[in-house]
Design an enzyme around this catalytic site. Structure first.
Site, PDB file in Angstrom:
ATOM      1  CG  ASP A 212      -1.102  12.817  21.625  1.00  0.00           C
ATOM      2  OD1 ASP A 212      -0.978  14.064  22.295  1.00  0.00           O
ATOM      3  OD2 ASP A 212      -0.595  12.162  21.657  1.00  0.00           O
TER       4      ASP A 212
ATOM      5  CG  ASP B 242      -1.900  -1.560   0.995  1.00  0.00           C
ATOM      6  OD1 ASP B 242      -2.317  -1.118  -0.374  1.00  0.00           O
ATOM      7  OD2 ASP B 242      -1.902  -1.515   2.523  1.00  0.00           O
ATOM      8  N   GLY B 243       2.168   1.512   1.008  1.00  0.00           N
ATOM      9  CA  GLY B 243       2.830   2.578   0.661  1.00  0.00           C
ATOM     10  C   GLY B 243       3.094   2.412  -1.012  1.00  0.00           C
TER      11      GLY B 243
ATOM     12  CG  ASN C 253     -10.116   6.803  10.689  1.00  0.00           C
ATOM     13  OD1 ASN C 253     -10.708   7.306  10.537  1.00  0.00           O
ATOM     14  ND2 ASN C 253     -10.706   5.555   9.770  1.00  0.00           N
TER      15      ASN C 253
ATOM     16  CD  GLU D 286      -3.540   8.693   6.538  1.00  0.00           C
ATOM     17  OE1 GLU D 286      -2.725   8.822   5.943  1.00  0.00           O
ATOM     18  OE2 GLU D 286      -4.188   7.582   6.732  1.00  0.00           O
TER      19      GLU D 286
END
Length: 270
Positions: free
Chosen positions: A151, A46-47, A165, A124
């Site tokens: 945070d 996915d990266g 998420n 995201e």
């Protein structure tokens, strides 16, 4: 058809990328074109696909993506490393079929005036403070919703809802829904400070604006890439009019993908 191969540097990925390149060069219907492709094949996980998306973001409306999985977990990858021959056959019989997912638009407003459209996020964007707790007002469609202390905040797309998420307690959203989501990152809730404490799912005609109240610099990320550490006056997030397209030769049903990725291999009807 013009094909770009975007691979990570792993040995397994290099083997697959080399095999792909050799077979494409033998095909009379396909050609390697890394500058102006119609199809981008991501080889890795996915990266790697996220990197490929950002690499070709300027021509996103002209390309479709395909992911080949060579790692441990590939949520965006529909093909395995041993299926190169099947993929080549699908490419040679392509008729333009695709499935599209929503993207996230990010706009930054700076103190003293000036703004910048940061770009698009596939997964995201997060806003955090470099040191200490972040204090920020959260607006929905220009109406103050809450004041946040913690945070940071994570705003995600439906396809990105299974990534960072999810790790901060956000809901998983089917990418067929044209929505974005905001989830809190370690919010502080007590008698003095109070937030909703639940993820928010925003409709297509709404947007989120986060206004940091602290004088400290913030960290703004897009798909885990740090975009800016400058102090910002506000950041606006909304559903983009653009979408990412995946070539739909064989596209795994979303809830099957979620179940297989996080629970284990099961049989679910399409």
């Amino acid at each position: 058809m013009r094909i770009a191969i975007y691979s990570n540097l792993g040995e397994a990925s290099n083997i697959v990328a080399t095999s792909l390149k050799n077979q494409i060069e033998k095909s009379s219907d396909l050609v390697i074109d890394g500058l102006n492709p119609e199809i981008v094949i991501s080889v890795g996980g996915d990266g790697t696909l996220l990197s490929a998306f950002h690499h070709y973001q300027d021509i996103n409306n002209k390309v479709r993506f395909i992911g080949i999985h060579t790692g441990h977990l590939g949520f965006y990858t529909d093909w395995r490393d041993y299926e190169v021959n099947d993929l080549i056959a699908s490419l040679e019989n392509d008729n333009g079929q695709s499935v599209t997912y929503p993207l996230l638009d990010i706009k930054v407003n700076y103190p003293g005036g000036g703004s910048a459209d940061i770009g698009l996020a596939l997964n995201e964007s997060t806003l955090k403070q470099i040191s200490g707790s972040m204090v920020a007002d959260v607006y929905i469609k220009n109406q103050l919703f809450e004041s946040f202390r913690g945070d940071g905040l994570c705003v995600s797309t439906p396809s990105g809802s299974t990534a960072y998420n999810k790790s901060v307690g956000g809901a998983i959203i089917n990418p067929r829904l044209n929505a974005i989501q905001m989830a809190e990152i370690s919010s502080i809730n007590n008698r003095v400070f109070r937030t909703l404490g639940s993820p928010l799912i925003i409709a297509p005609d709404e947007w989120i604006k986060i206004v940091p109240k602290s004088t400290h610099r913030t960290i703004l990320t897009c798909d885990h890439q740090v975009i800016t550490t400058r102090k910002v006056a506000s950041v606006e997030f909304r559903i983009s009019q653009k979408r990412i397209a995946f070539a739909q030769y064989r596209h795994t049903q979303f809830w099957r993908r979620v179940s297989n990725s996080f629970i284990g291999e099961v049989n679910l009807d399409d």
